[in-house]
Structures are given as C-alpha cells and as structure tokens.
Design a protein around this motif. Structure first.
Motif, PDB file in Angstrom:
ATOM      1  N   SER A 111      -3.756  -8.345   6.165  1.00  0.00           N
ATOM      2  CA  SER A 111      -2.686  -7.346   6.350  1.00  0.00           C
ATOM      3  C   SER A 111      -1.657  -7.468   5.514  1.00  0.00           C
ATOM      4  N   TRP A 112      -1.029  -8.642   5.128  1.00  0.00           N
ATOM      5  CA  TRP A 112      -0.243  -8.741   3.908  1.00  0.00           C
ATOM      6  C   TRP A 112      -0.304  -8.023   2.734  1.00  0.00           C
ATOM      7  N   SER A 113      -1.757  -8.267   2.388  1.00  0.00           N
ATOM      8  CA  SER A 113      -2.332  -7.592   1.168  1.00  0.00           C
ATOM      9  C   SER A 113      -2.000  -6.176   1.017  1.00  0.00           C
ATOM     10  N   PHE A 114      -2.878  -5.782   2.218  1.00  0.00           N
ATOM     11  CA  PHE A 114      -2.794  -4.367   2.343  1.00  0.00           C
ATOM     12  C   PHE A 114      -1.525  -3.529   2.306  1.00  0.00           C
ATOM     13  N   VAL A 115      -0.557  -3.991   3.265  1.00  0.00           N
ATOM     14  CA  VAL A 115       0.740  -3.389   3.411  1.00  0.00           C
ATOM     15  C   VAL A 115       1.688  -3.464   2.008  1.00  0.00           C
ATOM     16  N   LEU A 116       1.611  -4.856   1.218  1.00  0.00           N
ATOM     17  CA  LEU A 116       2.102  -4.770   0.023  1.00  0.00           C
ATOM     18  C   LEU A 116       1.422  -3.887  -1.252  1.00  0.00           C
ATOM     19  N   TYR A 117       0.163  -3.752  -1.062  1.00  0.00           N
ATOM     20  CA  TYR A 117      -0.438  -2.941  -1.962  1.00  0.00           C
ATOM     21  C   TYR A 117       0.063  -1.269  -1.693  1.00  0.00           C
ATOM     22  N   GLU A 118      -0.007  -0.942  -0.613  1.00  0.00           N
ATOM     23  CA  GLU A 118       0.465   0.464  -0.153  1.00  0.00           C
ATOM     24  C   GLU A 118       1.931   0.784  -0.820  1.00  0.00           C
ATOM     25  N   LEU A 119       3.046  -0.433  -0.245  1.00  0.00           N
ATOM     26  CA  LEU A 119       3.999  -0.315  -0.644  1.00  0.00           C
ATOM     27  C   LEU A 119       4.353  -0.179  -1.831  1.00  0.00           C
ATOM     28  N   ARG A 120       3.781  -1.048  -2.727  1.00  0.00           N
ATOM     29  CA  ARG A 120       4.060  -0.972  -4.224  1.00  0.00           C
ATOM     30  C   ARG A 120       3.548   0.174  -4.978  1.00  0.00           C
ATOM     31  N   GLY A 121       2.336   0.897  -4.389  1.00  0.00           N
ATOM     32  CA  GLY A 121       1.770   2.105  -4.902  1.00  0.00           C
ATOM     33  C   GLY A 121       2.640   3.245  -4.337  1.00  0.00           C
ATOM     34  N   GLY A 122       3.288   3.202  -3.518  1.00  0.00           N
ATOM     35  CA  GLY A 122       3.933   4.108  -2.941  1.00  0.00           C
ATOM     36  C   GLY A 122       3.133   5.420  -2.323  1.00  0.00           C
ATOM     37  N   GLY A 123       1.836   5.252  -2.024  1.00  0.00           N
ATOM     38  CA  GLY A 123       1.219   6.317  -1.590  1.00  0.00           C
ATOM     39  C   GLY A 123       0.928   6.276  -0.382  1.00  0.00           C
ATOM     40  N   ILE A 124       1.845   5.718   0.694  1.00  0.00           N
ATOM     41  CA  ILE A 124       1.775   5.752   2.144  1.00  0.00           C
ATOM     42  C   ILE A 124       1.691   7.282   2.532  1.00  0.00           C
ATOM     43  N   SER A 125       2.714   8.341   1.914  1.00  0.00           N
ATOM     44  CA  SER A 125       2.616   9.451   2.347  1.00  0.00           C
ATOM     45  C   SER A 125       1.463  10.291   2.312  1.00  0.00           C
ATOM     46  N   GLY A 126       0.615   9.793   1.197  1.00  0.00           N
ATOM     47  CA  GLY A 126      -0.488  10.521   0.972  1.00  0.00           C
ATOM     48  C   GLY A 126      -1.734   9.845   1.761  1.00  0.00           C
ATOM     49  N   LEU A 127      -1.714   8.919   2.649  1.00  0.00           N
ATOM     50  CA  LEU A 127      -2.715   8.486   3.520  1.00  0.00           C
ATOM     51  C   LEU A 127      -3.198   9.253   4.464  1.00  0.00           C
ATOM     52  N   SER A 128      -4.443   9.370   4.814  1.00  0.00           N
ATOM     53  CA  SER A 128      -5.052  10.233   5.801  1.00  0.00           C
ATOM     54  C   SER A 128      -4.441   9.592   7.240  1.00  0.00           C
ATOM     55  N   TRP A 129      -4.814  10.265   8.306  1.00  0.00           N
ATOM     56  CA  TRP A 129      -4.360   9.607   9.611  1.00  0.00           C
ATOM     57  C   TRP A 129      -5.218   8.306   9.898  1.00  0.00           C
ATOM     58  N   HIS A 130      -6.380   8.235   9.351  1.00  0.00           N
ATOM     59  CA  HIS A 130      -6.866   6.951   9.637  1.00  0.00           C
ATOM     60  C   HIS A 130      -6.192   5.762   8.882  1.00  0.00           C
ATOM     61  N   GLY A 131      -5.875   6.179   7.399  1.00  0.00           N
ATOM     62  CA  GLY A 131      -4.994   5.126   6.611  1.00  0.00           C
ATOM     63  C   GLY A 131      -3.789   4.811   7.335  1.00  0.00           C
ATOM     64  N   ARG A 132      -3.016   5.782   7.776  1.00  0.00           N
ATOM     65  CA  ARG A 132      -1.846   5.589   8.388  1.00  0.00           C
ATOM     66  C   ARG A 132      -1.913   4.780   9.449  1.00  0.00           C
TER      67      ARG A 132
END
Length: 529
Positions: free
Chosen positions: A37-58
């Motif tokens: 969970s920590w790895s996934f959250v830090l990866y997405e925050l660092r990449g800045g791609g949260i807004s581009g995630l599908s609803w499954h990803g969000r």
C-alpha cells in the motif's frame, strides 16, 4: 555422573516444513499489505498520475491510502502500548502468600510416576500443609523446581543463574518495576525481596551464587519491549464484520440478547420457564484469546442447544478478540473493576444472592445458588479472579485448557511470547494471536501474574467432581498440560480431571471429540447441592 535435567542446555528445534508453508501462504500475504500500500501510494503521488487513473485505479488508490493512514495510526498505538507498565504493585501480603504457595507446590511425593488417576486411592495434603524446608540439591523435587524455574531465564542451566538476575526477577514479580541498586531499595521492600529469595533457595536446594551473569537475563514480562507484528486495516475490518455477523446470528436466529451494562458487553439467553431458585445454575462462559465470537461460535451454539434448560451468559472481551475499533480495546478492566462489574451484573440478572453470602443458612430452593463458571484458556484468569474475590458467586467451575494453573513455572510465558516459532502451528499462533497489538498489550503490559495465578486452595469444593471439572489436553502447545495434571493430582483430584493424552489446545470445544462429550456430560449432571 550424569548432569541433572536442570543443567541440560535447551536447544531450539529446527524449523519444520509447516513453518515455511504457513509463512508463505498465511503470514506474508497479510503482513505485506501495508508495504504494498505504501509503495503504490508513493508511486502514484510521485508520478502525479492519480487524475488519469480509471475508477478501478482510484478505488485501489483510495484503499491503499486508507491502509497507509491506518499503518500510521497502528504505529501510534504501538508506541502507546510499548510505554511504561501501567500495573501498580500488588498487595504485598497476597504476593508473599503466593510465593509461599509456589514454594510448597510440588513438595508432595506421589506414588510411582502417578500417570493415571487409578493409582490415587488416597487423599493428598493440600500444598499449604507442606512444611517449607531447604531441600537437598539432589532431591528430585529440588531439581524439578530448578528445571521449571529456569524458564524465566531463557532456559539456561540452573547453575548459571546469579543473585543479581534472580533478585531482578523477584523484584519485578513483587513491584512490576526494574530493581534499583540494593542500597536504594526501601527497607520494607528489601525484606520482602530477601524473604522470597530465601523461599526460592530452599525450594531449589541451592544457594544462588553472588554476582551477575549477562547470559542469564530474566524475562520481565511487563517491562521487556513489546513484541508486535504489523497487520493491515482490511484484517481488522474482516474481524469486525465477522463479529457483527456472529452477533446478529446469536440474536436473530438463536434468541440471545446483546446488552451492555457497567462498561461490559455481553450476550445472554434466559429460558422463559427457568426458575432462579429451583432451576439449574446458569452458565457464564468466558472465552480465550483469538477471534472472539467467530472462534467460539460452535461451543456457544452447543451450550444453547444441548443444555437449553439453563441461562447462558457470554462475556464479550474486545481486548482479547482483536476488536481494534472498540473504545476499550487497549484499556481492559483490571481485576477489581471486572469482579465488581460481573458481580453486579449477576445480581441484576437475579442469578446470585444479594449480597452473595446471603444464601448461607437459607432453606434449599429459597435463593439463587450461583452460576456455573465456564472458562477456556485465557478466560481462566477472569475465572480465577471471581474465585479469589467472590467465591460465593460460583456454584460450579468448568476449566477447559486452563492457563491459570502453574503459570509461575514460566512455560506459558516462554512458549507463547518468547520462544521463536519453529512449526506452522506455532507461527500461526504467534502472528495471529500473541503479537497482535491488543493481545500483546494485555499480556505484556497488563499482566498481573499474582492475580492471574490460581492455587488449588482458592477453589471452593475443589475435590468435589460434581462442583469442579478440569479438562486438559496433553499435546497443548500453549501450556504444559502434564505439569497441570501433576499439580491437580498431587492435591487429590481424580474423577474431576479429564486428561486427553492425544488432545490439543481447544480440541475439547469441537463437537464430537472426547473432551467435548466429557464437558457436556458434566454440564448435564443433576445438581444436588
């Protein structure tokens, strides 16, 4: 000349295949969730791609973020639990009496090896009848005492234990604190400490050598660092969901009532035709460590269906059931609070006389006789509290895998908390029970050994098999069942003891097993007192 058993070094067994199977398929999948969970959250925050995630990803990100926040909360709870021991020193008189009883325990010589009840045709003196005199170093009773007592020092040979470490352990037992320098110990405390040391030396048949040995450090249960293993939010959510479902089943399907009074939650069922004065005594069930109602649902259901003519009271204990969302999860009631509350509850229900000693001298059938106290494993500690402080409340006692006996010998402490796991079952119990934060807090910061230890002399009508039943399994991985069997038999317990030579911890709770049939047969016996 061969060395006595107390001098034999103890070697840890090698890890079995089952250890690695449980590690890979049970422990690691749960333990690793916060890390992923920590790895996934830090990866997405660092990449800045949260807004581009599908609803499954969000949805996955939201869950992972919840796990991250929960892990921070869990760490805060850990720091709270790992703080100072909150237990205040116990009653000095009670503690010194406990040490005296410990010194007297095992002094009775049983005929032969006393492996079966059949050879016990005579009564044996209670331990309080034994005179404490210094034993010979070669006396088998002294060697046996040494072998068991060294559990508190990591199992090192008895001859390696030195006076400083022994006094450190004794001081912890008496005052739940680290021992200061000798010249800074108050005279009253020092006298009590030296008296207890004298009892240990008499019972062991040897004088503890002066000095110190860093390799024989004592186990100071409530002062040592707390051992806690990480677990995720989803783990506790599933436990909470299972607890909710089980409560609904007991309420809606099996006719129980969920209530909370005086700060204690409980389930209760009272048959409509039951008479408090003439009917069979109600069953009060106190379960052990684990998953609470989910784990004990089978035995509770069996009480409801196989002895339907009597009330059933199940004490709910969030601090032993991993109910992390309960407000009293890390602040369990102590002995005094628990006994006072349970006493008032039983009075409110009309199951015991008010006051409890009011039944003395009354005509038979004119007042309630008390309850059938039934406990499993850790529940035997609360069972012991009631017998010590309010024995008039308890008409009958049923102990299943009791850990309250012989706890001074250190087997329970060593097996459940200190010894490294080497088998799959041990690892499973270590991760899913003993190192859970609520259970670790209870055992490693809230444990009052003198209050939790039950001596034979404290059990009313202990030799009456219709009033007391003890069910013990030989292959118990938590406690030393043969030691408990020997302790009870040395006091003359015969037909009241059921010892399953091939049973395991908790097996007697499973319908169809010999232990289960034994306890149900005992519960159904007519009550003639």
């Amino acid at each position: 000349m061969s060395l006595p058993i107390s001098e034999h070094p103890r070697h840890s067994p090698t890890r079995s295949l089952s250890f690695y199977l449980v590690l890979v398929f049970c422990v690691l999948p749960v333990w690793s969730i916060p890390i992923f969970s920590w790895s996934f959250v830090l990866y997405e925050l660092r990449g800045g791609g949260i807004s581009g995630l599908s609803w499954h990803g969000r949805a996955l990100f939201t869950y992972a973020l919840a796990e991250v926040l929960f892990s921070i909360h869990y760490y805060i709870l850990y720091k709270f639990v790992d703080g100072p021991c909150p237990i205040s020193p116990g009653n000095t008189e009670e503690l010194t009496l406990a040490f005296k009883r410990i010194s007297q325990s095992g002094l009775t010589n049983l005929p032969g090896d006393a492996k079966t009840e059949d050879i016990l045709d005579v009564s044996y003196p209670e331990s309080s009848a034994e005179t404490i005199e210094k034993l010979s170093p070669t006396d088998p009773r002294a060697i046996d005492f040494q072998d068991q007592f060294r559990n508190w020092f990591g199992g090192v040979p008895w001859s390696q234990i030195r006076r400083k470490e022994m006094c450190t352990w004794l001081y912890w037992c008496l005052y739940y604190a680290h021992m200061p320098e000798f010249d800074k110990i108050p005279p009253t405390q020092l006298n009590v400490l030296l008296d207890c040391l004298d009892l240990v030396e008499k019972r062991a048949g040897t004088r503890i050598p002066d000095g110190s040995n860093p390799n024989a450090q004592p186990r100071l249960l409530t002062l040592d660092p707390v051992s806690i293993r990480w677990r995720p939010l989803i783990y506790y959510l599933l436990i909470a969901l299972s607890d909710f479902i089980m409560k609904q089943l007991f309420i809606r399907v099996w006719g129980m009532t969920l209530d909370s009074r005086h700060g204690i939650d409980y389930l209760v069922r009272i048959p409509p035709t039951w008479d408090a004065c003439k009917g069979p005594t109600p069953i009060v069930f106190v379960y052990g460590l684990g998953l609470g109602l989910l784990q004990y649902s089978t035995i509770i259901y069996s009480f409801l269906t196989q002895v339907p003519d009597r009330p059933l009271f199940v004490l709910l204990q969030p601090h032993v059931s991993q109910q992390i969302f309960h407000p009293r999860f890390l602040v369990p009631k102590n002995r005094k609070e628990t006994v006072t509350t349970v006493r008032q509850l039983l009075i409110d229900l009309g199951w015991v006389p008010n006051p409890p000693d009011a039944r003395k001298g009354d005509a038979k059938g004119s007042r309630p006789r008390g309850v059938t106290m039934t406990s499993h494993s850790h529940g035997s500690f609360l069972h012991a509290w009631l017998l010590k402080d309010e024995p008039a409340l308890v008409a009958r006692s049923l102990f299943i895998d009791p850990v309250a006996f012989c706890s001074w010998e250190g087997d329970l402490c060593l097996k459940f908390l200190y010894n490294p796991a080497t088998t799959g079952l041990q690892l499973f119990m270590n991760y899913f029970a003993s190192t859970e934060i609520g259970i670790a807090n209870l055992l490693q910061r809230q444990f009052d050994w003198a209050a939790n230890t039950l001596f034979f002399e404290e059990i009313p009508h202990a030799l009456d098999p219709s009033r007391n039943k003890f069910i013990v399994a030989n292959d118990d991985v938590v406690l030393s069942a043969p030691r408990i069997k020997k302790y009870l038999m040395s006091h003359g317990v015969r037909s009241g003891l059921y010892f399953n030579s091939q049973g395991q911890h908790g097996l007697a709770l499973i319908p169809g097993t010999e232990g289960f049939n034994e306890l149900m047969t005992w519960l159904k016996e007519p009550e003639h007192y």
